[in-house]
Design a protein around this motif. Structure first.
Motif, PDB file in Angstrom:
ATOM      1  N   HIS A  38      -7.075   4.653   4.000  1.00  0.00           N
ATOM      2  CA  HIS A  38      -7.244   3.740   2.869  1.00  0.00           C
ATOM      3  C   HIS A  38      -8.166   2.577   3.224  1.00  0.00           C
ATOM      4  O   HIS A  38      -9.012   2.166   2.443  1.00  0.00           O
ATOM      5  N   LYS A  46      -2.827  -3.327  -4.592  1.00  0.00           N
ATOM      6  CA  LYS A  46      -1.810  -2.287  -4.691  1.00  0.00           C
ATOM      7  C   LYS A  46      -2.302  -1.049  -5.408  1.00  0.00           C
ATOM      8  O   LYS A  46      -1.535  -0.222  -5.849  1.00  0.00           O
ATOM      9  N   ALA A  99      -0.668   3.532  -2.546  1.00  0.00           N
ATOM     10  CA  ALA A  99      -2.057   3.794  -2.159  1.00  0.00           C
ATOM     11  C   ALA A  99      -2.141   4.687  -0.930  1.00  0.00           C
ATOM     12  O   ALA A  99      -3.086   5.455  -0.772  1.00  0.00           O
ATOM     13  N   GLN A 140      -8.115  -3.954  -0.621  1.00  0.00           N
ATOM     14  CA  GLN A 140      -6.964  -4.827  -0.729  1.00  0.00           C
ATOM     15  C   GLN A 140      -6.335  -4.650  -2.106  1.00  0.00           C
ATOM     16  O   GLN A 140      -6.994  -4.277  -3.062  1.00  0.00           O
ATOM     17  N   TRP A 142       0.800  -1.228   0.000  1.00  0.00           N
ATOM     18  CA  TRP A 142       0.000   0.000   0.000  1.00  0.00           C
ATOM     19  C   TRP A 142       0.835   1.282   0.000  1.00  0.00           C
ATOM     20  O   TRP A 142       0.307   2.348   0.290  1.00  0.00           O
TER      21      TRP A 142
END
Length: 267
Positions: free
Chosen positions: A140, A261, A77, A259, A74
């Motif tokens: 996130h 990338k 993200a 979930q 992540w």
């Protein structure tokens, strides 16, 4: 094939449950790390003040944040990338002014050079691990619930985690104000994170905020905060909350899976 009307509700409840379960497990892990550190210190180093544990605890939290981001894939993200539009740097003018202008008016004295370097290292660790966890991982993780819910949820949890300052002996009045100010400031910070598309400016802003605050308090201990510092902290945080709500107008997350990338793509 006919879709039954209750299916969307079921999916929504499932998404809400999975998102909150994930972020609460992250919060639990942070609490366990802290309590283990404090317990070990009490057992092995009974004569060492708990406030002296700031550096090892911050290092552990920073490592935990880095490992979690790596395991989840992540980093991008969570906002560890460039600002999506260079002109968006202008959004940082108000937050920076809110910190610098009052400090100049009040005349905050910086610490001596030696202490300033130590303080800078500590607050850089604070800024990295708190932004990575709350404006990165937790924001996130809550994003499937919607933009406003994700921002408010991350801000609320950000405020709650600051209650831990009571465990290391900080001034209760300061901690109470810190919790409220962290919730309010967290709204503005999360909104900025989404608008900018990058977490780096938030880390820089967080570092500046803590440097000004702890310089005014003459260190991280804050065993007795002045009323001026508390009022200023609440005032700045309140303006940041209003600014965040303004930035959230019309902001939606186009694609931000819980979930995987993928990176956030606010519009």
């Amino acid at each position: 094939m006919t879709t039954r009307p209750e299916e969307p509700t079921r999916r929504t409840l499932s998404t809400t449950w999975h998102s909150w379960r994930f972020v609460l497990l992250v919060m639990l892990a942070l609490e366990v790390l802290l309590l283990l550190c404090l317990g070990a210190a009490r057992f092995f180093l009974p004569n060492v003040p708990l406030l002296a544990l700031d550096l090892p605890i911050l290092l552990l939290n920073a490592v935990f944040a880095a490992v979690l981001l790596t395991r989840l894939g992540w980093w991008r993200a969570a906002g560890f990338q460039r600002i999506n539009r260079p002109r968006n740097w202008a959004l940082m003018v108000l937050p920076v002014a809110l910190l610098i202008v009052p400090a100049l008016l009040v005349g905050v004295d910086g610490p001596p050079p030696g202490k300033a370097l130590i303080l800078l290292v500590l607050i850089l660790l604070i800024a990295f691990q708190e932004e990575a966890m709350f404006r990165g991982v937790i924001l996130h993780g809550l994003a499937p619930l919607g933009t406003l819910q994700a921002v408010m949820g991350s801000a609320l949890l950000f405020g709650m985690i600051h209650a831990n300052s009571l465990l290391v002996g900080r001034d209760p009045a300061f901690v109470a104000v810190q919790v409220i100010a962290s919730v309010l400031g967290g709204i503005g910070s999360a909104a900025l994170r989404l608008r900018l598309g990058s977490i780096w400016p938030l880390i820089a802003l967080h570092t500046l905020n803590d440097f000004v605050q702890f310089s005014a308090a003459q260190g991280l201990a804050v065993q007795q905060a002045s009323p001026v510092l508390l009022i200023a902290k609440l005032g700045i945080a309140s303006v940041m909350a209003l600014y965040g709500l303004f930035l959230l107008r019309g902001l939606a997350i186009r694609w931000w899976p819980v979930q995987g990338k993928g990176a956030a793509a606010p519009q």
